[in-house]
Design an enzyme around this catalytic site. Structure first.
Site, PDB file in Angstrom:
ATOM      1  N   TYR A   1       2.253  -2.680   6.937  1.00 27.99           N
ATOM      2  CA  TYR A   1       2.750  -2.569   5.563  1.00 27.99           C
ATOM      3  C   TYR A   1       4.152  -1.967   5.546  1.00 27.99           C
ATOM      4  O   TYR A   1       5.070  -2.509   4.922  1.00 27.99           O
ATOM      5  CB  TYR A   1       1.796  -1.709   4.731  1.00 27.99           C
ATOM      6  CG  TYR A   1       2.183  -1.568   3.277  1.00 27.99           C
ATOM      7  CD1 TYR A   1       2.123  -2.656   2.416  1.00 27.99           C
ATOM      8  CD2 TYR A   1       2.589  -0.343   2.758  1.00 27.99           C
ATOM      9  CE1 TYR A   1       2.467  -2.532   1.079  1.00 27.99           C
ATOM     10  CE2 TYR A   1       2.928  -0.203   1.422  1.00 27.99           C
ATOM     11  CZ  TYR A   1       2.873  -1.301   0.589  1.00 27.99           C
ATOM     12  OH  TYR A   1       3.215  -1.175  -0.746  1.00 27.99           O
TER      13      TYR A   1
ATOM     14  N   GLN B   1      -1.892  18.106   2.016  1.00 32.20           N
ATOM     15  CA  GLN B   1      -0.893  17.041   1.859  1.00 32.20           C
ATOM     16  C   GLN B   1      -0.607  16.815   0.378  1.00 32.20           C
ATOM     17  O   GLN B   1      -1.480  17.020  -0.467  1.00 32.20           O
ATOM     18  CB  GLN B   1      -1.346  15.748   2.536  1.00 32.20           C
ATOM     19  CG  GLN B   1      -2.545  15.052   1.903  1.00 32.20           C
ATOM     20  CD  GLN B   1      -3.864  15.471   2.511  1.00 32.20           C
ATOM     21  OE1 GLN B   1      -4.060  16.644   2.826  1.00 32.20           O
ATOM     22  NE2 GLN B   1      -4.792  14.527   2.650  1.00 32.20           N
TER      23      GLN B   1
END
Length: 329
Positions: A147, A211
């Site tokens: 991707y 994160q």
């Protein structure tokens, strides 16, 4: 004569909202999709609109459009990690062959082409927040590389056509976007959390939850894309919401929003999953006079109402896509 725009990936989450935007702005819209990840129901409300026409087509094959064409928006691509890990070749092809075909069409029609790039071109960034002049930290051979590199190549060939052939091009780097018509079990954090909450399941965090992500409501994203298309700026522009939040804190927000008592469970972080995601939108403010307006609390409430409206079958269906007919052996 109405201006005519071709939108690829028209049955997808962002593509369908772009169709709505351009119809509202009095364009004639040609939607194109092969339904590999898009859903026809995202366009169902447009079926009787005389200014909308649909063409079922795979953009990696030669594209023919009759008559004049003013604008092209290339939004055809798997965007979910679950999808592009299952169809890696198709993901690479739509970013390379598909973009090449659409650049050729733009050149022939003298149309302006806007490509949907992504914050994933920055990889797991060593610069925070991410500015457009940061080159990125990407693993080309990792599982997510199909991707990331498709989008990086897409930017490169777009700039080559702009410089060599003089094609009018625009590049939007899209950061995490959310809203109605997201696919429930596509592996991304917002539909995953909301689906789990609605089913009474524990919320799953991958990693320790430290994160970060930043979430842009779809109406703001579409407005930024529209302004970029009509601008005179040919280089990449970040469009996203710079309001950053950790995944753990976001899970707590979802539990509060959904009024559930789910626990949070932790699993291993996927390979090359970025630890930070926050756009620097200084350029968008300067060049487009754009910045997001919808607060996360408001946008999440609208999105949750959408997911609450799904049928029982949709809510509990574990697999939403069968890619077998799209895979050539």
């Amino acid at each position: 004569m109405k201006k005519k725009v071709l939108i690829t990936g028209a049955a997808g989450f962002l593509g369908s909202h772009l169709c709505d935007k351009f119809l509202a702005e009095d364009y004639h819209v040609i939607g194109m999709d092969n339904f590999i990840t898009g859903d026809p129901k995202n366009m169902k409300h447009l079926s009787n609109n005389p200014n909308f026409e649909f063409v079922k087509h795979d953009v990696t094959e030669h594209i023919t459009i009759d008559g004049e064409l003013d604008y092209i928006l290339h939004f055809a691509s798997p965007a979910s990690p679950i999808d592009y890990l299952k169809i890696p070749i198709q993901t690479l092809k739509v970013g390379s062959l598909g973009t090449h075909n659409l650049l050729g069409l733009a050149k022939a029609k003298k149309a302006r082409l806007l490509i949907a790039s992504t914050s994933e071109v920055y990889g797991d960034p060593l610069v925070h927040p991410q500015t457009e002049d940061y080159y990125g930290n990407v693993n080309t051979i990792g599982p997510r590389g199909v991707y990331d590199e498709a989008k990086r190549f897409q930017e490169s060939i777009t700039m080559a056509y702009h410089r060599f052939h003089g094609v009018e091009t625009r590049i939007v780097r899209i950061f995490n976007t959310y809203g109605p018509r997201m696919r429930l079990n596509d592996g991304r954090v917002i539909p995953a959390f909301m689906g789990q909450a609605l089913r009474g399941e524990d919320l799953t965090i991958f990693g320790d939850g430290s994160q970060t992500r930043s979430f842009c409501y779809v109406d703001d994203q579409v407005d930024g894309i529209y302004k970029l298309l009509l601008s005179d700026y040919a280089y990449p522009v970040n469009i996203g919401n710079p309001n950053e939040i950790s995944i753990k804190d976001f899970a707590e927000e979802i539990i509060k929003l959904t009024n559930t008592n789910q626990k949070i469970i932790y699993k291993d972080l996927p390979v090359n999953d970025p630890m930070q995601r926050q756009p620097d939108i200084t350029l968008a403010k300067k060049m487009l006079n754009w910045e997001p307006k919808v607060e996360r609390a408001e946008g999440m409430k609208i999105t949750f109402e959408y997911f609450k409206g799904l049928s029982h079958d949709e809510l509990y269906r574990s697999e939403h896509r069968d890619f077998s007919k799209h895979i050539k052996t």
